[in-house]
Scaffold this motif. Structure first.
Motif, short mmCIF file in Angstrom:
data_model
loop_
_atom_site.label_atom_id
_atom_site.label_comp_id
_atom_site.label_asym_id
_atom_site.label_seq_id
_atom_site.Cartn_x
_atom_site.Cartn_y
_atom_site.Cartn_z
N ASP A 72 77.89 -24.18 -50.29
CA ASP A 72 78.84 -24.92 -49.45
C ASP A 72 78.42 -26.37 -49.20
O ASP A 72 79.04 -27.05 -48.38
N ARG A 73 77.40 -26.84 -49.90
CA ARG A 73 77.02 -28.24 -49.72
C ARG A 73 77.91 -29.19 -50.52
O ARG A 73 77.77 -30.41 -50.43
N LEU A 74 78.81 -28.64 -51.34
CA LEU A 74 79.75 -29.44 -52.12
C LEU A 74 81.12 -28.82 -52.01
O LEU A 74 81.27 -27.59 -51.98
N ASP A 75 82.13 -29.66 -51.92
CA ASP A 75 83.51 -29.18 -51.87
C ASP A 75 83.77 -28.22 -53.03
O ASP A 75 83.34 -28.48 -54.16
N PRO A 76 84.46 -27.09 -52.78
CA PRO A 76 84.67 -26.10 -53.85
C PRO A 76 85.32 -26.68 -55.10
O PRO A 76 84.95 -26.31 -56.23
N ALA A 77 86.27 -27.59 -54.95
CA ALA A 77 86.91 -28.19 -56.12
C ALA A 77 85.92 -29.05 -56.90
O ALA A 77 85.92 -29.05 -58.14
N ASP A 78 85.06 -29.78 -56.18
CA ASP A 78 84.04 -30.58 -56.84
C ASP A 78 83.03 -29.70 -57.56
O ASP A 78 82.60 -30.01 -58.68
N LEU A 79 82.63 -28.61 -56.92
CA LEU A 79 81.66 -27.72 -57.52
C LEU A 79 82.23 -27.09 -58.79
O LEU A 79 81.53 -26.97 -59.81
N CYS A 119 71.59 -33.44 -56.98
CA CYS A 119 70.59 -33.79 -55.97
C CYS A 119 70.91 -33.17 -54.61
O CYS A 119 70.00 -32.98 -53.79
N LEU A 120 72.16 -32.83 -54.37
CA LEU A 120 72.51 -32.22 -53.09
C LEU A 120 71.79 -30.90 -52.87
O LEU A 120 71.60 -30.46 -51.74
N ALA A 121 71.39 -30.24 -53.95
CA ALA A 121 70.66 -28.98 -53.81
C ALA A 121 69.32 -29.18 -53.13
O ALA A 121 68.74 -28.23 -52.59
N LEU A 122 68.80 -30.41 -53.15
CA LEU A 122 67.51 -30.71 -52.52
C LEU A 122 67.66 -31.16 -51.07
O LEU A 122 66.66 -31.41 -50.41
N ALA A 123 68.89 -31.25 -50.58
CA ALA A 123 69.11 -31.75 -49.22
C ALA A 123 68.39 -30.95 -48.14
O ALA A 123 67.92 -31.54 -47.16
N PRO A 124 68.27 -29.62 -48.27
CA PRO A 124 67.52 -28.90 -47.24
C PRO A 124 66.06 -29.36 -47.14
O PRO A 124 65.47 -29.33 -46.05
N GLN A 125 65.47 -29.78 -48.25
CA GLN A 125 64.10 -30.28 -48.24
C GLN A 125 64.02 -31.75 -47.87
O GLN A 125 63.05 -32.20 -47.27
N LEU A 126 65.06 -32.49 -48.23
CA LEU A 126 65.08 -33.94 -47.99
C LEU A 126 66.48 -34.32 -47.48
O LEU A 126 67.33 -34.78 -48.23
N PRO A 127 66.75 -34.13 -46.18
CA PRO A 127 68.10 -34.31 -45.63
C PRO A 127 68.73 -35.66 -45.91
O PRO A 127 69.96 -35.76 -46.01
N MET A 128 67.94 -36.73 -46.06
CA MET A 128 68.50 -38.05 -46.31
C MET A 128 69.30 -38.11 -47.60
O MET A 128 70.14 -38.99 -47.77
N LEU A 129 69.06 -37.17 -48.52
CA LEU A 129 69.78 -37.18 -49.79
C LEU A 129 71.28 -36.99 -49.60
O LEU A 129 72.07 -37.51 -50.39
N ALA A 130 71.68 -36.24 -48.59
CA ALA A 130 73.10 -35.96 -48.39
C ALA A 130 73.90 -37.25 -48.26
O ALA A 130 74.98 -37.40 -48.86
N ASP A 131 73.40 -38.21 -47.49
CA ASP A 131 74.08 -39.50 -47.35
C ASP A 131 73.82 -40.40 -48.55
O ASP A 131 74.70 -41.16 -48.96
N ALA A 132 72.63 -40.31 -49.12
CA ALA A 132 72.25 -41.21 -50.20
C ALA A 132 73.11 -41.00 -51.45
O ALA A 132 73.43 -41.97 -52.16
N VAL A 133 73.47 -39.76 -51.74
CA VAL A 133 74.21 -39.49 -52.98
C VAL A 133 75.73 -39.50 -52.78
O VAL A 133 76.48 -39.42 -53.76
N ARG A 134 76.18 -39.65 -51.54
CA ARG A 134 77.63 -39.61 -51.29
C ARG A 134 78.40 -40.68 -52.08
O ARG A 134 79.43 -40.37 -52.70
N PRO A 135 77.94 -41.95 -52.13
CA PRO A 135 78.67 -42.95 -52.94
C PRO A 135 78.72 -42.57 -54.42
O PRO A 135 79.73 -42.80 -55.09
N ALA A 136 77.63 -42.00 -54.95
CA ALA A 136 77.62 -41.60 -56.36
C ALA A 136 78.63 -40.48 -56.62
O ALA A 136 79.28 -40.44 -57.67
N ILE A 137 78.77 -39.56 -55.67
CA ILE A 137 79.73 -38.47 -55.83
C ILE A 137 81.15 -39.00 -55.78
O ILE A 137 82.02 -38.58 -56.56
N GLU A 138 81.41 -39.95 -54.89
CA GLU A 138 82.73 -40.57 -54.84
C GLU A 138 83.07 -41.25 -56.16
O GLU A 138 84.19 -41.14 -56.67
N GLN A 139 82.10 -41.94 -56.73
CA GLN A 139 82.32 -42.60 -58.02
C GLN A 139 82.55 -41.58 -59.12
O GLN A 139 83.42 -41.75 -59.98
#
Length: 233
Positions: free
Chosen positions: A88-95, A201-221
């Motif tokens: 559930d760390r990624l929208d189902p349609a995106d996944l 990279c979102l799969a690593l967010a539980p270990q490194l929470p800052m990744l969730a915000d860091a990769v958001r622009p890349a996912i939008e692109q």
């Protein structure tokens, strides 16, 4: 490879002489150690210019005599495992899209023969981790860094995600050096693989929470990019 480049007089930050030349695992993360180098923080990076310089690096790397794995920088098993773990760390349609894209791209990443059959371009030793970004200004000149992902692959991999202006800069210098220009289909392919690496990279967010915000622009692109770089499978 880095030690070899340094011995040949090429501008690189060499491995640290204080510890063995091997990764160290700590708290689930891998670290490597390099020679301490002062860098000039006031120098603004010029990625278009740097992209042209990557052609010089590629010419030097072509002479490397060692064996290298094919497209190891893509880390295909890590992408496969991450797309399974995202939940559930990624929208189902995106996944769903990410998994369908990977089904098209993965065979070309894992198999050199499949890649060569699809694209028909030459392969060579590559830096593997955005060398136009990892060109460090120092008091002793510009030095390349971050060679943890070296491998055998298309030169396009080292220009992934830098955009058309950087690609044109590379092509201009490549022509002057007698190297081939970037192939547009291969460039779309490496951009697609790179985008999925960002999603993974979102799969690593539980270990490194800052990744969730860091990769958001890349996912939008990524959402606006052609499916699997325009490949149909």
């Amino acid at each position: 490879m880095v030690a070899w480049l340094a011995e040949q007089g090429h501008p690189v930050i060499p491995p640290s002489p204080l510890v063995p030349r091997e990764p160290v695992l700590r708290d689930g993360f891998s670290m490597t150690f390099w020679q301490f180098t002062e860098f000039l923080e006031t120098v603004e990076p010029d990625y278009v210019r740097n992209a042209g310089l990557v052609a010089d690096l590629h010419r030097a790397l072509r002479e490397y005599p060692g064996e290298l794995p094919f497209l190891s920088a893509a880390e295909p098993q890590w992408i496969t495992d991450s797309l399974e773990d995202l939940g559930d760390r990624l929208d189902p349609a995106d996944l769903d899209r990410a998994r369908r894209e990977w089904a098209v791209l993965e065979p070309l990443v894992r198999s050199r023969s499949a890649f060569e059959s699809e694209f028909g371009v030459d392969l060579q030793p590559i830096h593997g981790d955005a060398p136009a970004f990892n060109l460090v200004p120092t008091p002793n000149g510009e030095l390349y860094a971050d060679f943890e992902l070296v491998g055998l692959g298309p030169p396009e991999w080292d220009l992934a995600a830098f955009g058309p202006e950087c690609a044109a800069s590379y092509d201009t210098r490549a022509r002057a050096l007698g190297l081939r220009e970037l192939d547009e289909r291969v460039l779309r392919f490496v951009n697609a693989v790179g985008a999925l690496r960002s999603v993974s990279c979102l799969a690593l967010a539980p270990q490194l929470p800052m990744l969730a915000d860091a990769v958001r622009p890349a996912i939008e692109q990524w959402r606006g990019m052609p499916f699997a770089g325009g490949l149909t499978g």
